[in-house]
Design a protein around this motif. Structure first.
Motif, PDB file in Angstrom:
ATOM      1  N   PRO A   5     -14.285 -33.150  44.869  1.00 53.42           N
ATOM      2  CA  PRO A   5     -14.792 -34.306  43.773  1.00 53.42           C
ATOM      3  C   PRO A   5     -13.086 -34.750  43.282  1.00 53.42           C
ATOM      4  O   PRO A   5     -11.944 -33.221  43.293  1.00 53.42           O
ATOM      5  CB  PRO A   5     -15.442 -33.570  42.641  1.00 53.42           C
ATOM      6  CG  PRO A   5     -15.168 -31.792  43.449  1.00 53.42           C
ATOM      7  CD  PRO A   5     -15.475 -32.276  44.437  1.00 53.42           C
ATOM      8  N   VAL A   6     -12.212 -35.862  42.895  1.00 55.68           N
ATOM      9  CA  VAL A   6     -11.680 -36.103  42.025  1.00 55.68           C
ATOM     10  C   VAL A   6     -12.431 -36.291  40.373  1.00 55.68           C
ATOM     11  O   VAL A   6     -12.975 -37.011  39.683  1.00 55.68           O
ATOM     12  CB  VAL A   6     -10.983 -37.092  42.396  1.00 55.68           C
ATOM     13  CG1 VAL A   6      -9.622 -37.347  41.475  1.00 55.68           C
ATOM     14  CG2 VAL A   6     -10.434 -37.280  43.934  1.00 55.68           C
ATOM     15  N   PHE A   7     -10.918 -35.557  39.945  1.00 56.30           N
ATOM     16  CA  PHE A   7     -11.586 -35.286  37.849  1.00 56.30           C
ATOM     17  C   PHE A   7     -10.444 -35.911  37.608  1.00 56.30           C
ATOM     18  O   PHE A   7      -9.574 -36.219  37.643  1.00 56.30           O
ATOM     19  CB  PHE A   7     -11.688 -33.933  37.300  1.00 56.30           C
ATOM     20  CG  PHE A   7     -13.033 -33.103  38.329  1.00 56.30           C
ATOM     21  CD1 PHE A   7     -14.073 -33.534  38.074  1.00 56.30           C
ATOM     22  CD2 PHE A   7     -12.236 -32.062  38.955  1.00 56.30           C
ATOM     23  CE1 PHE A   7     -15.327 -32.908  38.587  1.00 56.30           C
ATOM     24  CE2 PHE A   7     -13.546 -32.127  39.685  1.00 56.30           C
ATOM     25  CZ  PHE A   7     -14.222 -32.076  39.412  1.00 56.30           C
ATOM     26  N   ASP A   8     -11.294 -36.576  36.056  1.00 56.63           N
ATOM     27  CA  ASP A   8      -9.834 -37.221  35.033  1.00 56.63           C
ATOM     28  C   ASP A   8     -10.161 -36.754  34.165  1.00 56.63           C
ATOM     29  O   ASP A   8      -9.745 -37.025  33.389  1.00 56.63           O
ATOM     30  CB  ASP A   8     -10.946 -38.289  35.180  1.00 56.63           C
ATOM     31  CG  ASP A   8     -11.773 -39.010  34.209  1.00 56.63           C
ATOM     32  OD1 ASP A   8     -12.472 -37.917  33.949  1.00 56.63           O
ATOM     33  OD2 ASP A   8     -12.465 -39.867  33.606  1.00 56.63           O
ATOM     34  N   CYS A   9     -10.320 -35.317  33.783  1.00 53.70           N
ATOM     35  CA  CYS A   9     -10.480 -34.290  32.804  1.00 53.70           C
ATOM     36  C   CYS A   9     -10.061 -32.301  33.349  1.00 53.70           C
ATOM     37  O   CYS A   9      -9.920 -32.922  34.259  1.00 53.70           O
ATOM     38  CB  CYS A   9     -11.714 -34.071  31.826  1.00 53.70           C
ATOM     39  SG  CYS A   9     -12.689 -33.947  33.249  1.00 53.70           S
ATOM     40  N   ARG A  10      -9.613 -31.805  32.093  1.00 52.26           N
ATOM     41  CA  ARG A  10      -9.535 -30.746  32.595  1.00 52.26           C
ATOM     42  C   ARG A  10     -10.446 -30.290  33.105  1.00 52.26           C
ATOM     43  O   ARG A  10     -11.025 -30.072  31.400  1.00 52.26           O
ATOM     44  CB  ARG A  10      -8.319 -29.919  31.663  1.00 52.26           C
ATOM     45  CG  ARG A  10      -6.624 -30.106  30.928  1.00 52.26           C
ATOM     46  CD  ARG A  10      -5.941 -29.784  30.532  1.00 52.26           C
ATOM     47  NE  ARG A  10      -6.595 -29.017  30.158  1.00 52.26           N
ATOM     48  CZ  ARG A  10      -6.148 -27.850  28.881  1.00 52.26           C
ATOM     49  NH1 ARG A  10      -5.386 -28.796  28.875  1.00 52.26           N
ATOM     50  NH2 ARG A  10      -5.853 -26.566  29.463  1.00 52.26           N
ATOM     51  N   ILE A  11     -10.860 -29.101  33.822  1.00 50.33           N
ATOM     52  CA  ILE A  11     -11.702 -28.232  34.603  1.00 50.33           C
ATOM     53  C   ILE A  11     -11.424 -26.821  33.597  1.00 50.33           C
ATOM     54  O   ILE A  11     -10.931 -25.914  34.302  1.00 50.33           O
ATOM     55  CB  ILE A  11     -12.181 -28.590  35.956  1.00 50.33           C
ATOM     56  CG1 ILE A  11     -12.155 -29.751  35.909  1.00 50.33           C
ATOM     57  CG2 ILE A  11     -13.076 -27.791  35.967  1.00 50.33           C
ATOM     58  CD1 ILE A  11     -13.205 -30.580  35.695  1.00 50.33           C
ATOM     59  N   ALA A  12     -12.690 -26.851  33.013  1.00 47.69           N
ATOM     60  CA  ALA A  12     -11.955 -25.033  32.656  1.00 47.69           C
ATOM     61  C   ALA A  12     -13.013 -24.565  33.469  1.00 47.69           C
ATOM     62  O   ALA A  12     -13.086 -23.208  33.932  1.00 47.69           O
ATOM     63  CB  ALA A  12     -13.014 -24.839  30.954  1.00 47.69           C
ATOM     64  N   ASP A  13     -14.738 -24.154  34.108  1.00 47.32           N
ATOM     65  CA  ASP A  13     -15.104 -23.942  34.426  1.00 47.32           C
ATOM     66  C   ASP A  13     -15.843 -24.423  35.974  1.00 47.32           C
ATOM     67  O   ASP A  13     -15.917 -25.989  35.923  1.00 47.32           O
ATOM     68  CB  ASP A  13     -16.632 -23.502  33.862  1.00 47.32           C
ATOM     69  CG  ASP A  13     -17.145 -22.093  34.907  1.00 47.32           C
ATOM     70  OD1 ASP A  13     -16.863 -22.126  35.946  1.00 47.32           O
ATOM     71  OD2 ASP A  13     -18.679 -22.317  34.200  1.00 47.32           O
TER      72      ASP A  13
END
Length: 76
Positions: A5-13
Motif C-alpha cells: 500500500p501507499v499512504f498519504d499519512c504517517r502510520i503508527a501501527d
C-alpha cells in the motif's frame, strides 16, 4: 515487483495479510515498507490467481484505525 500500500499519512501501527483461496496466510507483514513479492511463506512462487488482502493501520495524526479488505490478482 511488489504489492504494497501507499499512504498519504504517517502510520503508527500497520498489519497486512494476504490469503490464498483456502484462507491460508501466504504473506504477513507489520512493516508498511515491506511488500508481497508473490511468493508464499516457503519462498516458493505462489500460483497465479486472486488473493484476499486485509490491511489494518493507524493514522498517527488522527489517531484512527482503518481496516481495508480487498483482493489482489497475481499474474505471471
Amino acid at each position: 515487483e511488489y504489492f504494497q500500500p501507499v499512504f498519504d499519512c504517517r502510520i503508527a501501527d500497520f498489519e497486512m495479510q494476504i490469503y490464498n483461496r483456502w484462507g491460508e496466510v501466504v504473506f504477513s507483514s507489520s512493516e508498511p515498507t515491506v511488500g508481497w513479492n508473490g511468493k508464499d511463506k516457503n519462498n516458493v512462487d505462489a500460483l497465479p490467481g486472486l488473493y484476499a488482502v486485509t490491511i489494518r493501520y493507524k493514522d498517527f495524526g488522527r489517531n484512527t484505525i482503518t481496516v481495508f479488505n480487498g483482493s489482489v490478482s497475481l499474474i505471471r
